[in-house]
Design a protein around this motif. Sequence first.
Motif, PDB file in Angstrom:
ATOM      1  N   ASN A 100       0.806  -1.220   0.000  1.00  0.00           N
ATOM      2  CA  ASN A 100       0.000   0.000   0.000  1.00  0.00           C
ATOM      3  C   ASN A 100       0.840   1.271   0.000  1.00  0.00           C
ATOM      4  O   ASN A 100       0.527   2.218  -0.723  1.00  0.00           O
ATOM      5  N   ILE A 101       1.891   1.313   0.793  1.00  0.00           N
ATOM      6  CA  ILE A 101       2.708   2.534   0.858  1.00  0.00           C
ATOM      7  C   ILE A 101       3.372   2.847  -0.480  1.00  0.00           C
ATOM      8  O   ILE A 101       3.332   4.005  -0.918  1.00  0.00           O
ATOM      9  N   PRO A 102       3.970   1.872  -1.166  1.00  0.00           N
ATOM     10  CA  PRO A 102       4.509   2.205  -2.495  1.00  0.00           C
ATOM     11  C   PRO A 102       3.443   2.705  -3.474  1.00  0.00           C
ATOM     12  O   PRO A 102       3.717   3.602  -4.281  1.00  0.00           O
ATOM     13  N   LEU A 103       2.244   2.164  -3.403  1.00  0.00           N
ATOM     14  CA  LEU A 103       1.161   2.665  -4.247  1.00  0.00           C
ATOM     15  C   LEU A 103       0.795   4.102  -3.866  1.00  0.00           C
ATOM     16  O   LEU A 103       0.556   4.943  -4.740  1.00  0.00           O
ATOM     17  N   ASN A 104       0.759   4.386  -2.568  1.00  0.00           N
ATOM     18  CA  ASN A 104       0.483   5.750  -2.107  1.00  0.00           C
ATOM     19  C   ASN A 104       1.550   6.714  -2.623  1.00  0.00           C
ATOM     20  O   ASN A 104       1.239   7.829  -3.056  1.00  0.00           O
ATOM     21  N   THR A 105       2.795   6.287  -2.556  1.00  0.00           N
ATOM     22  CA  THR A 105       3.907   7.119  -3.022  1.00  0.00           C
ATOM     23  C   THR A 105       3.795   7.387  -4.517  1.00  0.00           C
ATOM     24  O   THR A 105       3.963   8.529  -4.973  1.00  0.00           O
TER      25      THR A 105
END
Length: 148
Positions: A100-105
């Motif tokens: 999720n965090i890489p997608l958010n980034t």
Amino acid sequence: MDSLFLTLAVITAGLYAGFMLTFLVAIMPALAALPDEGFTAAMRRFNEKVPGPVFLVLFLGVIAFPAVAAFTEYGEDGWPLIAVALACAVVSHLVTIAGNIPLNTALAESEGGDDGAARTAFEPRWNTLHRFRTALSLTAFVLLAAAG
């Protein structure tokens, strides 16, 4: 004092699971109805605000409190449930960190570009990962509550 850590584990796991469930059943379905520009703008703002102090206490607490509770005298009776709950929380965090965090980034970095393409690259995968981590978080909460 021993039961304090299990109580804190149940509380933080419940709050965290509730947060995840709210995103799953209310926020993401509401955002899905928005046009691309609205969806991407809203998700970018959520992603800026969510990792605040309260969220970080919950995020760390769902790992720390069960880990400590498992090693207390009170945790001995519920140790198997606590251990599985802790494993669920750890896997949920790994999904968050690796997925999720890489997608958010990537969504944040796409600001000013094609919102339709950014949404297409973000929304389906983010939702799939979020469903998985929500299920894990709810499982951890139920197991910790049963251990208490």
